[in-house]
Write an enzyme that holds these catalytic residues in place. Structure first.
Site, PDB file in Angstrom:
ATOM      1  N   GLU A 246       1.128  -0.817  -0.170  1.00 15.43           N
ATOM      2  CA  GLU A 246       0.029  -0.344  -0.271  1.00 15.43           C
ATOM      3  C   GLU A 246       1.020   1.074  -0.149  1.00 15.43           C
ATOM      4  OE1 GLU A 246      -3.571  -1.898   2.200  1.00 15.43           O
ATOM      5  OE2 GLU A 246      -2.663   0.052   2.741  1.00 15.43           O
TER       6      GLU A 246
ATOM      7  N   PRO B  71       9.293 -16.642   2.268  1.00 14.46           N
ATOM      8  CA  PRO B  71      10.475 -17.457   1.696  1.00 14.46           C
ATOM      9  C   PRO B  71      10.765 -18.128   0.583  1.00 14.46           C
ATOM     10  CG  PRO B  71       9.851 -17.894   3.472  1.00 14.46           C
ATOM     11  CD  PRO B  71       8.578 -16.950   3.376  1.00 14.46           C
TER      12      PRO B  71
ATOM     13  N   GLU C 194       8.896 -16.874  -2.395  1.00 13.48           N
ATOM     14  CA  GLU C 194       8.842 -16.126  -3.484  1.00 13.48           C
ATOM     15  C   GLU C 194      10.182 -15.393  -2.843  1.00 13.48           C
ATOM     16  OE1 GLU C 194       6.944 -11.068  -3.501  1.00 13.48           O
ATOM     17  OE2 GLU C 194       6.576 -12.495  -2.091  1.00 13.48           O
TER      18      GLU C 194
ATOM     19  N   GLY D 118      30.541   0.602 -22.365  1.00 14.98           N
ATOM     20  CA  GLY D 118      30.851   2.418 -23.382  1.00 14.98           C
ATOM     21  C   GLY D 118      29.917   2.779 -23.175  1.00 14.98           C
TER      22      GLY D 118
ATOM     23  N   GLY E 240      10.784  -7.799  -0.676  1.00 15.14           N
ATOM     24  CA  GLY E 240      11.130  -6.947   1.088  1.00 15.14           C
ATOM     25  C   GLY E 240      12.025  -6.307   0.829  1.00 15.14           C
TER      26      GLY E 240
ATOM     27  N   GLU F  39      17.453  -3.925   3.179  1.00 17.68           N
ATOM     28  CA  GLU F  39      16.813  -3.352   4.114  1.00 17.68           C
ATOM     29  C   GLU F  39      17.215  -4.372   5.007  1.00 17.68           C
ATOM     30  OE1 GLU F  39      19.090  -0.433   1.759  1.00 17.68           O
ATOM     31  OE2 GLU F  39      16.669  -1.307   1.184  1.00 17.68           O
TER      32      GLU F  39
END
Length: 381
Positions: A129, A242, A244, A341, A366, A369
């Site tokens: 959300e 887990p 996912e 390049g 998730g 962090e």
């Protein structure tokens, strides 16, 4: 290094997937990018071959094969072709499938699974959300009981497949005043009054995967569409994260390896100062680092895959795999752009498009962090 997680039948499946993708997806890939979504014909093509429902029992039109290594093969081949394909299709096969297989009633299975297998029922999952991303317990979408129905109000955002999903598994708060304990899951279907979609979101990368906002205004959802235990939605989601995250890690490494293959070809052909650029020591070292990081990461991800097949994958190890694989993917893609390049910065270059596509991997399933928080918390308890 030879991978040992797969057996002969998985490699045969890989060849079959490649053949179908070459025939039904590759010719239209540029059109998918231009239109901002994957044609339903591609979904049906994969469904007709049994690639979307191999984990579904045969009585519902699936293959009855409970082996996540097939999911892994499909995710790898899709992600090598285009990272967006991996994200769009694995939302069905890796993310939504466990909810439909493990939490639904027999009647719900009969309603939803045949279309799921055939590729005619495109699915999404409505967790995120505007004010609740990684903090799922803070979601504000509500579901209020009204007789035999539930009235849903709220919004979801950044929903993959959201623009054309036929079925969205929506998380909503059924008990006010509670965080994790008061959330339930509902199957919100296309055509329900009050269920609306915003525009296709203009993402930095992955244009093939339609991503949208979803709006729920007094949407009347029958009790027959509630999925799993009442007020048990948060636990249901946590238990399935887990898989996912493992799926995300698998896709990241496959995508990174494809970028390295393209860059190796370029480094052998592109010349500067009278020799191929791959012959310069710095560039050789860069290529060697990428090859090593991919191989080492894949070894860990394969171990996580083997553990998951045996029902032994922990939340912490899945978090390690997702965080590390997406970080390696980003380092590899950034180095590949550098080695190309100026051409690496052109949208016409495949490696440039891959670089744009890869950035989100450190955010979704998730954020990295949060992955570190999960891992760190496990070390201190």
């Amino acid at each position: 290094m030879r991978r040992t997680v797969f057996e002969d039948e998985h490699e045969q499946f890989r060849e079959a997937v490649r053949a179908v993708l070459d025939r039904h997806v590759v010719p239209d890939l540029e059109r998918y990018r231009d239109e901002g979504m994957i044609d339903r014909a591609a979904w049906r093509a994969l469904g007709e071959q049994g690639f979307l429902g191999f984990m579904v029992p045969e009585r519902f039109g699936g293959g009855g094969v409970e082996d996540f290594r097939y999911n892994a093969v499909l995710a790898e081949e899709l992600s090598r072709l285009a990272f967006a394909l991996g994200s769009a299709f694995t939302i069905n096969t890796d993310v939504v499938a466990p909810y439909l297989l493990e939490l639904t009633t027999e009647e719900q299975k009969e309603r939803w699974l045949p279309g799921f297998c055939a590729g005619t029922l495109i699915c999404g999952i409505g967790m995120t959300e505007p004010n609740a991303g990684s903090d799922l317990a803070a979601l504000r979408t509500t579901a209020v009981r009204d007789g035999d129905d539930w009235i849903l109000n709220g919004s979801k955002t950044y929903i993959t497949n959201g623009y054309r999903a036929d079925l969205v598994v929506v998380a909503a708060r059924t008990t006010p005043g509670s965080r994790a304990r008061g959330i339930s899951l509902f199957g919100v279907e296309e055509g329900m009054p009050g269920f609306e979609r915003g525009r296709k979101l203009d993402k930095v990368g992955q244009p093939e995967a339609d991503t949208a906002e979803l709006f729920l205004t007094d949407v009347r959802v029958p009790e027959a569409n509630r999925i799993g235990e009442l007020d048990g939605g948060f636990a249901h989601m946590m238990q399935r994260l887990p898989q996912e995250r493992l799926s995300a890690a698998i896709s990241c490494i496959a995508h990174a390896e494809r970028a390295l293959e393209l860059t190796l070809d370029y480094a052998k052909e592109r010349e500067a100062f009278g020799q191929p650029i791959g012959q310069f020591q710095h560039n050789k070292f860069t290529l060697a680092t990428m090859r090593t990081e991919i191989d080492v990461t894949r070894a860990f991800v394969d171990q996580c895959l083997a553990a998951h097949v045996h029902g032994e994958l922990s939340t912490e190890d899945a978090s390690k795999a997702k965080y590390w694989a997406s970080d390696v993917q980003w380092r590899v893609l950034d180095a590949c752009v550098q080695l190309h390049g100026g051409m690496g910065y052109m949208r016409e270059s495949e490696v440039a498009r891959m670089w744009l596509d890869a950035r989100v991997a450190r955010i979704w399933a998730g954020s990295n962090e949060i992955m570190r928080e999960v891992i760190g918390r496990s070390l201190l308890t």
